[in-house]
Design an enzyme around this catalytic site. Structure first.
Site, PDB file in Angstrom:
ATOM      1  N   ARG A  46       1.898  -9.757  -0.184  1.00  0.00           N
ATOM      2  CA  ARG A  46       2.260  -8.580  -0.983  1.00  0.00           C
ATOM      3  C   ARG A  46       3.166  -7.602  -0.227  1.00  0.00           C
ATOM      4  O   ARG A  46       3.804  -6.750  -0.837  1.00  0.00           O
ATOM      5  CB  ARG A  46       1.004  -7.864  -1.492  1.00  0.00           C
ATOM      6  N   ASN A  77      -3.201  -6.770  -7.596  1.00  0.00           N
ATOM      7  CA  ASN A  77      -2.282  -6.803  -6.442  1.00  0.00           C
ATOM      8  C   ASN A  77      -2.538  -8.048  -5.606  1.00  0.00           C
ATOM      9  O   ASN A  77      -1.631  -8.820  -5.298  1.00  0.00           O
ATOM     10  CB  ASN A  77      -2.477  -5.567  -5.554  1.00  0.00           C
ATOM     11  N   ASP A  78      -3.796  -8.226  -5.241  1.00  0.00           N
ATOM     12  CA  ASP A  78      -4.113  -9.399  -4.430  1.00  0.00           C
ATOM     13  C   ASP A  78      -4.119 -10.672  -5.262  1.00  0.00           C
ATOM     14  O   ASP A  78      -3.714 -11.733  -4.780  1.00  0.00           O
ATOM     15  CB  ASP A  78      -5.469  -9.211  -3.732  1.00  0.00           C
ATOM     16  N   ARG A 135     -11.366   3.409  -2.940  1.00  0.00           N
ATOM     17  CA  ARG A 135     -11.046   2.539  -1.788  1.00  0.00           C
ATOM     18  C   ARG A 135     -11.704   3.164  -0.555  1.00  0.00           C
ATOM     19  O   ARG A 135     -11.098   3.984   0.132  1.00  0.00           O
ATOM     20  CB  ARG A 135      -9.536   2.440  -1.586  1.00  0.00           C
ATOM     21  N   HIS A 160       0.817  -1.214   0.000  1.00  0.00           N
ATOM     22  CA  HIS A 160       0.000   0.000   0.000  1.00  0.00           C
ATOM     23  C   HIS A 160       0.852   1.267   0.000  1.00  0.00           C
ATOM     24  O   HIS A 160       0.411   2.312  -0.462  1.00  0.00           O
ATOM     25  CB  HIS A 160      -1.031  -0.056   1.134  1.00  0.00           C
ATOM     26  N   CYS A 190      -8.230  -2.885 -11.747  1.00  0.00           N
ATOM     27  CA  CYS A 190      -7.953  -1.738 -10.871  1.00  0.00           C
ATOM     28  C   CYS A 190      -6.719  -1.965 -10.005  1.00  0.00           C
ATOM     29  O   CYS A 190      -6.381  -1.136  -9.172  1.00  0.00           O
ATOM     30  CB  CYS A 190      -9.159  -1.392 -10.012  1.00  0.00           C
ATOM     31  N   ARG A 202     -15.968   0.760  -3.836  1.00  0.00           N
ATOM     32  CA  ARG A 202     -15.765  -0.582  -3.281  1.00  0.00           C
ATOM     33  C   ARG A 202     -16.140  -0.537  -1.809  1.00  0.00           C
ATOM     34  O   ARG A 202     -15.716   0.373  -1.090  1.00  0.00           O
ATOM     35  CB  ARG A 202     -14.307  -0.995  -3.446  1.00  0.00           C
ATOM     36  N   GLU A 205      -9.945 -10.990  -7.226  1.00  0.00           N
ATOM     37  CA  GLU A 205      -8.596 -10.903  -6.666  1.00  0.00           C
ATOM     38  C   GLU A 205      -8.206 -12.162  -5.905  1.00  0.00           C
ATOM     39  O   GLU A 205      -7.126 -12.257  -5.344  1.00  0.00           O
ATOM     40  CB  GLU A 205      -8.441  -9.658  -5.778  1.00  0.00           C
TER      41      GLU A 205
HETATM   42  C1  PEP Z   1      -5.935  -5.181  -5.659  1.00  0.00           C
HETATM   43  O1  PEP Z   1      -5.845  -6.082  -4.823  1.00  0.00           O
HETATM   44  O2  PEP Z   1      -5.380  -5.224  -6.770  1.00  0.00           O
HETATM   45  C2  PEP Z   1      -6.726  -3.980  -5.348  1.00  0.00           C
HETATM   46  C3  PEP Z   1      -6.961  -3.065  -6.256  1.00  0.00           C
HETATM   47  O3  PEP Z   1      -7.138  -3.844  -4.077  1.00  0.00           O
HETATM   48  P1  PEP Z   1      -6.206  -3.303  -2.888  1.00  0.00           P
HETATM   49  O4  PEP Z   1      -4.891  -2.953  -3.488  1.00  0.00           O
HETATM   50  O5  PEP Z   1      -6.882  -2.133  -2.278  1.00  0.00           O
HETATM   51  O6  PEP Z   1      -6.141  -4.469  -1.969  1.00  0.00           O
HETATM   52 MG    MG Z   2      -7.185  -6.042  -3.138  1.00  0.00          MG
END
Ligand code: PEP
Ligand code: MG
Length: 863
Positions: free
Chosen positions: A749, A738-739, A584, A478, A786, A620, A715
């Site tokens: 991550r 990402n997830d 978010r 993050h 996203c 979301r 995800e």
């Molecule tokens: C992701 O997981 O790609 C996502 C967009 O959600 P976050 O990064 O907020 O977990």
């Molecule tokens: Mg995510």
């Protein structure tokens, strides 16, 4: 019994003469205290006397040095003059023998002063305590001239080492088995100290026949006590029985540490062998072969030229010599008290926010600050003429090095805690802010840190901080996401040696994954050229930022942006975003300590919708858990939070929370084009439950749902694999790469070591993207992305080729992503994506992309 014996030893001057500190003795071995600590005297008379009652342990054959042992076992060395050994006893007459007991002031050696003094460099005579670890502090005479037998100095002995000698006389418990899973590290040590402090008795902990002070966190940690080890509690004093009982009970209960199971079956440990598991370097972490190139992975694209500013290295410079020991000690005491006050306030604040685990860290920091070993070492140095800043920094360094060198990774990690809390005091002593990231960073800073929390990152000033390099973290942490949103170049997983490069001129190029040290003029010129090209691209992109993005073969790809705050919405509009592909919502009230009201939530969404006009907004629902705690929504402590209560699971576990948020969204929906998205869906049942709640709330409010699209994040690999089953129940999919990457590759991550190799361009992730997009299309639905890949130059052609119709990236890069899409043909992207999916790993895909970009550039140069 130890405590009955003097913890202070007083030493009288062995000669009549001029008293002087060791630093004034012209022999580095004495001046730098390599042999021991003590004081010196420059003799004006010729008979050396005993400085205290003692036994003569040894008279050197050259009779220029005498070793004594006091009644309490302290070893003293008296060395007459410098280089006197070379006189081979000429001019020295021993008046006592080894083994002889002497009282203070007993004549020991007679010196024929004139010939001896002429034959050597100096007659300065040192009286040293050779076991420096036993010295807590030294108090020396104020007199400049002393008679033989006058007070010379006093040494305060550490209780623990003094007690080692006499531990046999202390009352001892039965052996207790340590049940703390990771042994006696900082927190359990702090708990032991807290128990010991409740009693008047002297208390110690013993392991394998070695004892340490139970009131010293550092000493306890230094024992390297592991799970399954047996320890004994020792005490002496009026309340010894109660003290032993309390500490034994505490140890048996695991000292209040979560995970310590009193019923744990402790296997007897196998005897250690000398196999060194660290004999070879990790094959997982890439290292540069070129000293000037420090490598890492791109976390936020960009180039920057600046000066490395290492946060840990920025301890203030201090002068070594103090001017007034009393004033220095008072300054140290004041600084320690001030730091303690800050920590107490931190703990209270974190506890109030329900962040107990974080608070515990600062409780342990408080204990480290109160540690007598560290403090006494610093005070001893102050008494020997050092400045408070120097003495404190050295004391911290010594203990931290000791901990860092231990073979227990967890304890070694506590060295960082000690440095952290030590740095706080050092900064106060230097009149600086206690916090590690100064608010007045120099311009053109490339900030280097072991790690940065999302809040550290969010508080950086992009006008001063051009780039960030962290040793830990990954491209989808993050912090990386925030850096992208702030337009700051960032690299993560950077080689650890970067932490030693404070002040170096450097050039960061994230696309090359490198930080180049001391760049040459030619390299700077190349950067300037690159930046110029980049500026041209940016200018072209900005000129067309408000146009839609069509591929060369006429396919529209919607370019949206990810936002976290209401104030991000106007920025998105300004950058030409066609939609918000991800709000978010967990960040909307991130800093709030209390749950936002329904009206507040509604207002925030209404404000964003109003700003966006007819652009769609995907909100979301709360996605907390994992590395995203929310102060106002306490979650259970889990062993593996990324695989626990996260995302939609929190909403389904606490339906009132989800219901309230959905109501606020529905109420705001009339302000614009609202889309609702559920995070972390792994199975249809979760989606069904979430949709039921949504339908119920809409019905209660009498709101028509037909214009509100409902989608889910893809995800979790199960959702991608089952996308065909999920597609009929949604209006859209948005892939959270990402997830999806972390769950597909089984790499956390934010993992300190492995996140760097969790690359979303892994063919496994690309195949899941394709499965998702194919399933959506077959059901007449659309798919967006996203996650971080949506804004990555290497990923955009692949995602377009895999059938993704919307890319939601960080706001600053929206114009460039549009610009890139305009240069691509969907057909060539499809071909490219097919190739990428047959690669063996992410590295091969990256290579493929390099070729693709090169061919593209060559083509556009020809055109
Ligand atoms: C992701 O997981 O790609 C996502 C967009 O959600 P976050 O990064 O907020 O977990
Ligand atoms: Mg995510």
């Amino acid at each position: 019994m130890t405590v009955d014996k003097p913890a202070v030893i007083q030493l009288l001057s062995p000669f009549t003469g001029i008293a002087c500190p060791l630093e004034h003795v012209p022999d580095p071995a004495f001046a730098q205290k390599m042999v021991g600590d003590g004081f010196a005297v420059d003799p004006t008379e010729n008979v050396l006397v005993a400085p205290c009652d003692a036994t003569v342990t040894q008279i050197h054959p050259s009779r220029h040095a005498v070793t004594l042992t006091t009644e309490s076992g302290v070893e003293l060395l008296i060395h007459i003059g410098v280089d006197t050994v070379k006189l081979r006893g000429e001019g020295f007459k021993a008046l006592v023998e080894a083994g002889q007991k002497v009282t203070a002031k007993t004549p020991l050696v007679e010196v024929d002063m004139d010939p001896v003094a002429q034959g050597v460099k100096s007659m300065r005579t040192v009286i040293l305590l050779t076991d420096q670890d036993r010295i807590a502090s030294l108090k020396t005479t104020d007199a400049t001239f002393v008679q033989a037998g006058d007070f010379l100095f006093e040494a305060q002995l550490k209780a623990d080492t003094a007690a080692v000698v006499d531990a046999a006389q202390m009352q001892a418990s039965e052996p207790v088995t340590v049940i703390n899973p990771t042994g006696i590290h900082a927190r359990p040590s702090a708990a032991i100290v807290a128990i010991a402090k409740q009693f008047d008795s002297a208390m110690m902990l013993e392991k394998d026949g070695k004892q340490v002070n139970a009131r010293s966190v550092v000493a306890l940690m230094g024992m390297n006590i592991a799970f399954g080890d047996e320890v004994k509690v020792l005490a002496h004093g009026d309340d010894a029985d109660a003290a032993i009982a309390a500490l034994v009970e505490g140890l048996k209960a695991g000292l209040g540490e979560e995970g310590a199971d009193p019923n744990a079956v402790v296997e007897k440990k196998a005897p250690a062998n000398d196999f060194d598991i660290y004999a070879e370097e990790s094959l997982l972490i890439e290292k540069s072969n070129d000293e000037r190139k420090v490598i890492g992975i791109e976390a936020s694209a960009g180039q920057a030229k600046g000066t490395l500013y290492v946060i840990e290295a920025e301890l203030p410079a201090v002068t070594e010599q103090g001017t007034d020991a009393a004033a220095d000690k008072a300054a140290l005491d004041k600084a320690v008290a001030e730091a303690k006050q800050t920590l107490v306030a931190f703990v209270a604040e974190l506890r109030e926010k329900g962040m107990g685990q974080k608070a515990d860290i600062f409780v342990a920091h408080q204990e480290l600050l109160e540690d007598p070993d560290v403090y006494d070492t610093a005070v001893a140095a102050i008494n020997s003429g050092k400045s408070a800043g120097f003495a404190w920094a050295k004391a911290i360094e010594k203990q931290a090095d000791f901990l860092a060198g231990m073979d227990n990774a967890l304890l070694a990690g506590r060295a960082a805690d000690l440095r952290d809390v030590g740095g706080r005091v050092s900064r106060i002593l230097a009149g600086l802010s206690q916090e590690t990231i100064p608010s007045d960073l120099p311009e053109n800073t490339i900030l280097v840190a072991k790690d940065l929390t999302p809040s550290d990152t969010a508080n950086l000033d992009p006008k001063r901080v051009l780039a960030i390099a962290t040793v830990l973290g990954g491209s989808s942490s993050h912090s990386a996401i925030l850096a992208r949103a702030m337009g700051i170049a960032a690299m993560a997983g950077v080689e650890e040696r970067v932490l030693n490069l404070h002040g170096s001129a450097a050039l960061m190029d994230t696309t090359k994954g490198q930080i180049l040290l001391n760049p040459s003029d030619a390299e700077l010129a190349e950067l300037a050229l690159q930046q110029q090209r980049q500026a041209e691209v940016q200018a072209a992109a900005n000129a067309a930022k408000d146009e839609k993005a069509y591929t060369t073969d006429g396919v529209h790809v919607e370019i949206a942006g990810n936002i976290a705050k209401v104030s991000d919405a106007p920025k998105l509009v300004e950058k030409g975003g066609e939609a918000v592909g991800l709000l978010r919502s967990e960040f909307l009230y991130e800093t709030s300590a209390v749950f936002p009201t329904e009206a507040e939530q509604e207002q925030a969404v209404r404000d964003v919708l109003t700003t966006l006009g007819d652009r769609p907004l995907i909100v979301r629902t709360l996605d907390v858990g994992g590395d995203k705690p929310l102060p106002y929504l306490p979650l259970p402590e889990e062993e593996n939070p990324f695989l626990g209560e996260r995302g939609i699971r929190v909403g389904l576990d606490k339906p009132a929370v989800l219901r309230q948020q959905l109501r606020s969204l529905l109420k705001a929906a009339d302000a614009g084009r609202l889309r609702i998205m559920f995070p972390m869906i792994s199975s249809l049942f979760e989606l069904t439950l979430a949709k039921e709640i949504l339908a119920e709330e809409a019905a209660k409010l009498g709101i028509d749902m037909s214009t509100i699209e409902v989608g889910i994040m893809i995800e979790v690999p199960s959702a991608a694999v089952m996308a065909d089953m999920l597609a009929p129940h949604v209006d859209f999919f948005s892939i959270g790469t990402n997830d999806l990457t972390q769950y597909t590759l089984a790499i956390d991550r934010g993992h300190p070591k492995l996140a760097g190799i969790a690359d979303g361009l892994h063919p496994a992730v690309l195949r899941l993207v394709k499965m998702t997009a194919d399933a959506a299309r077959a059901a007449g639905k659309w798919t967006g992305v996203c996650g971080g890949l949506a804004g990555e130059k290497d990923a955009v052609p692949l995602l377009v080729g895999l059938g993704v119709e919307e890319l939601s990236c960080s706001v600053p890069v929206i114009p460039e992503v549009k610009h890139q899409v305009r240069s691509l043909s969907k057909a060539e992207c499809q071909e490219l994506a097919m190739k990428a999916m047959t690669c063996t790993d992410a590295k091969q895909v990256r290579e493929l992309m390099k070729e693709f970009h090169a061919a593209h550039e060559a083509k556009s140069n020809c055109a």
